[in-house]
Design an enzyme around this catalytic site. Structure first.
Site, PDB file in Angstrom:
ATOM      1  N   GLN A  28     -12.278  -9.941  -4.435  1.00  0.00           N
ATOM      2  CA  GLN A  28     -13.288  -9.140  -5.118  1.00  0.00           C
ATOM      3  C   GLN A  28     -14.050  -9.960  -6.156  1.00  0.00           C
ATOM      4  O   GLN A  28     -15.266  -9.847  -6.285  1.00  0.00           O
ATOM      5  CB  GLN A  28     -12.634  -7.922  -5.791  1.00  0.00           C
ATOM      6  CG  GLN A  28     -12.209  -6.824  -4.835  1.00  0.00           C
ATOM      7  CD  GLN A  28     -13.379  -6.116  -4.165  1.00  0.00           C
ATOM      8  OE1 GLN A  28     -14.505  -6.112  -4.644  1.00  0.00           O
ATOM      9  NE2 GLN A  28     -13.101  -5.497  -3.025  1.00  0.00           N
ATOM     10  N   SER A  53      -9.057 -22.275  -8.011  1.00  0.00           N
ATOM     11  CA  SER A  53     -10.376 -21.665  -7.851  1.00  0.00           C
ATOM     12  C   SER A  53     -11.446 -22.287  -8.745  1.00  0.00           C
ATOM     13  O   SER A  53     -12.634 -22.039  -8.555  1.00  0.00           O
ATOM     14  CB  SER A  53     -10.302 -20.163  -8.144  1.00  0.00           C
ATOM     15  OG  SER A  53      -9.438 -19.521  -7.238  1.00  0.00           O
ATOM     16  N   ASP A  83      -2.742  -6.780  -9.824  1.00  0.00           N
ATOM     17  CA  ASP A  83      -2.212  -5.751 -10.734  1.00  0.00           C
ATOM     18  C   ASP A  83      -1.032  -6.260 -11.573  1.00  0.00           C
ATOM     19  O   ASP A  83      -0.968  -6.003 -12.771  1.00  0.00           O
ATOM     20  CB  ASP A  83      -1.749  -4.520  -9.936  1.00  0.00           C
ATOM     21  CG  ASP A  83      -2.909  -3.764  -9.291  1.00  0.00           C
ATOM     22  OD1 ASP A  83      -4.016  -3.809  -9.853  1.00  0.00           O
ATOM     23  OD2 ASP A  83      -2.693  -3.142  -8.237  1.00  0.00           O
ATOM     24  N   HIS A 108      -9.763  -1.497  -9.737  1.00  0.00           N
ATOM     25  CA  HIS A 108      -8.671  -0.613  -9.325  1.00  0.00           C
ATOM     26  C   HIS A 108      -8.041  -0.091 -10.609  1.00  0.00           C
ATOM     27  O   HIS A 108      -7.988  -0.805 -11.614  1.00  0.00           O
ATOM     28  CB  HIS A 108      -7.661  -1.387  -8.477  1.00  0.00           C
ATOM     29  CG  HIS A 108      -6.452  -0.606  -8.045  1.00  0.00           C
ATOM     30  ND1 HIS A 108      -6.519   0.700  -7.607  1.00  0.00           N
ATOM     31  CD2 HIS A 108      -5.135  -0.953  -7.991  1.00  0.00           C
ATOM     32  CE1 HIS A 108      -5.297   1.116  -7.291  1.00  0.00           C
ATOM     33  NE2 HIS A 108      -4.445   0.138  -7.528  1.00  0.00           N
ATOM     34  N   GLU A 195      -2.603   3.436   1.062  1.00  0.00           N
ATOM     35  CA  GLU A 195      -1.991   2.159   1.448  1.00  0.00           C
ATOM     36  C   GLU A 195      -0.588   2.348   2.002  1.00  0.00           C
ATOM     37  O   GLU A 195      -0.217   1.758   3.015  1.00  0.00           O
ATOM     38  CB  GLU A 195      -1.916   1.229   0.229  1.00  0.00           C
ATOM     39  CG  GLU A 195      -3.245   0.694  -0.254  1.00  0.00           C
ATOM     40  CD  GLU A 195      -3.155   0.019  -1.618  1.00  0.00           C
ATOM     41  OE1 GLU A 195      -4.170  -0.526  -2.054  1.00  0.00           O
ATOM     42  OE2 GLU A 195      -2.066   0.051  -2.243  1.00  0.00           O
ATOM     43  N   SER A 252     -10.490   9.372  27.522  1.00  0.00           N
ATOM     44  CA  SER A 252     -10.318  10.192  28.718  1.00  0.00           C
ATOM     45  C   SER A 252      -9.698  11.553  28.387  1.00  0.00           C
ATOM     46  O   SER A 252      -9.094  11.743  27.323  1.00  0.00           O
ATOM     47  CB  SER A 252      -9.409   9.467  29.717  1.00  0.00           C
ATOM     48  OG  SER A 252      -8.073   9.434  29.217  1.00  0.00           O
TER      49      SER A 252
END
Length: 340
Positions: A28, A53, A83, A108, A195, A252
């Site tokens: 994110q 990073s 988290d 979140h 989840e 079907s």
């Protein structure tokens, strides 16, 4: 029906003159940062010393600072960390550098709702949560589209929290698709429930149980894989595009009859009863408490359960069969680690 906010309801100039910090450059984090930068916002990245990073973010044209310094420099700070790692980062680097009038953004609600983080009352606390993984948030933005998103307001001392949330959502492309308002409690509890019982936990357990039932009955693992895992994508895509009734329209008559007559015997009232028990554990905070305890204990049971899943026969059969499908994007989980 809840109000849907679109581009006309959001004003990017709310973020003009402000420095936006994204803490973390994972799924994110990288999407929010890049989309906001290309929307004309001033974005910096905050990462812990030694993070892999750092080089990636610099390569994408960002100024990168240690987490504490990024918080100090920024007006609006997005906490894009896992988290379980948020509380320690908050106490060490974020909290000491939060001053009156700043805004904290989460994608979140876990840390705020379960109070693993308790921000001071003089900062805005908001949520902007795209309903899709970061790479889709990024790709949709580059194609001139967006991913539907949620916003929520937890604290609003500056009386501008909603405007900032909508501006951020616009900056990442969310208002192109539509934005709904929720609250931290609803987003957190429904997200965890989905989840655990349907999207990840329920689905993977159902697939494994179906695979095992066929193999134990003497059918080949390859046939079991095709019927219980491979073809699941076809059904889920149909449901995603047209709902459950739309999926039924496309299969079907035999499949439809099996669906409506046998499906409810498999996923029956006892399953719903256990779903309600799982929801109760989420609502009471029991799940969050146990998850934090698992993290603090070094992820022992978590890693053991993941390892057990990786060693399941369906994984070995699947790897062999996916190698026969050149059209399918292959992903290896070996050594994969979410960046933050």
């Amino acid at each position: 029906m809840a109000k849907v906010y679109t581009d006309k309801d959001a004003d990017l100039s709310v973020l003009k003159g402000k420095t936006l910090a994204v803490l973390g450059f994972g799924s994110q984090g990288h999407a929010h940062a890049l989309n906001l930068k290309e929307s004309g916002c001033k974005v910096i990245i905050g990462l812990y010393e030694g993070s892999k990073s750092i080089a990636v973010a610099r390569e994408k044209g960002f100024e990168v600072f240690p987490t504490a310094e990024a918080v100090r420099r920024a007006d609006v700070i997005m906490v894009a960390l896992p988290d379980t790692k948020q509380p320690a980062a908050y106490e060490k680097d974020i909290k000491p550098n939060l001053t009156k009038g700043k805004t904290l953004i989460f994608s979140h609600g876990f840390s705020i709702h379960f109070k693993t983080i308790v921000p001071p009352k003089d900062v805005n606390v908001i949520m902007v949560a795209p309903k899709g993984p970061g790479h889709i948030v990024r790709r949709q933005y580059t194609e001139g589209k967006g991913v539907p998103s949620l916003i929520a307001i937890h604290q609003n001392p500056g009386r501008d929290a909603k405007k900032i949330a909508l501006a951020w959502a616009k900056g990442i492309g969310g208002t192109r698709a539509g934005v709904l308002e929720t609250d931290f409690k609803e987003e957190t509890e429904t997200d965890l429930f989905g989840e655990q019982t349907v999207l990840c936990g329920g689905c993977s357990a159902l697939v494994q149980a179906g695979f095992e039932t066929l193999v134990e009955a003497g059918y080949s693992p390859e046939m079991a894989y095709f019927e219980c895992l491979h073809e699941l994508k076809l059904i889920v895509d149909l449901m995603n595009e047209a709902g459950i009734s739309g999926m039924r329209f496309s299969v079907s008559e035999t499949a439809k009859w099996g669906d409506v007559s046998v499906g409810p015997k498999i996923i029956d009232a006892s399953v719903k009863k256990r779903m309600k028990a799982a929801l109760k554990d989420i609502q009471s905070g029991k799940f969050a408490k146990n998850w934090v305890k698992e993290y603090k204990g070094g992820y022992k049971r978590y890693n053991a359960l993941l390892k057990k899943g990786e060693n399941h026969q369906i994984e070995k059969v699947g790897a062999k069969l996916r190698a026969m499908m050149p059209w399918m994007q292959k992903r290896s989980i070996k050594g994969a680690q979410a960046a933050y």
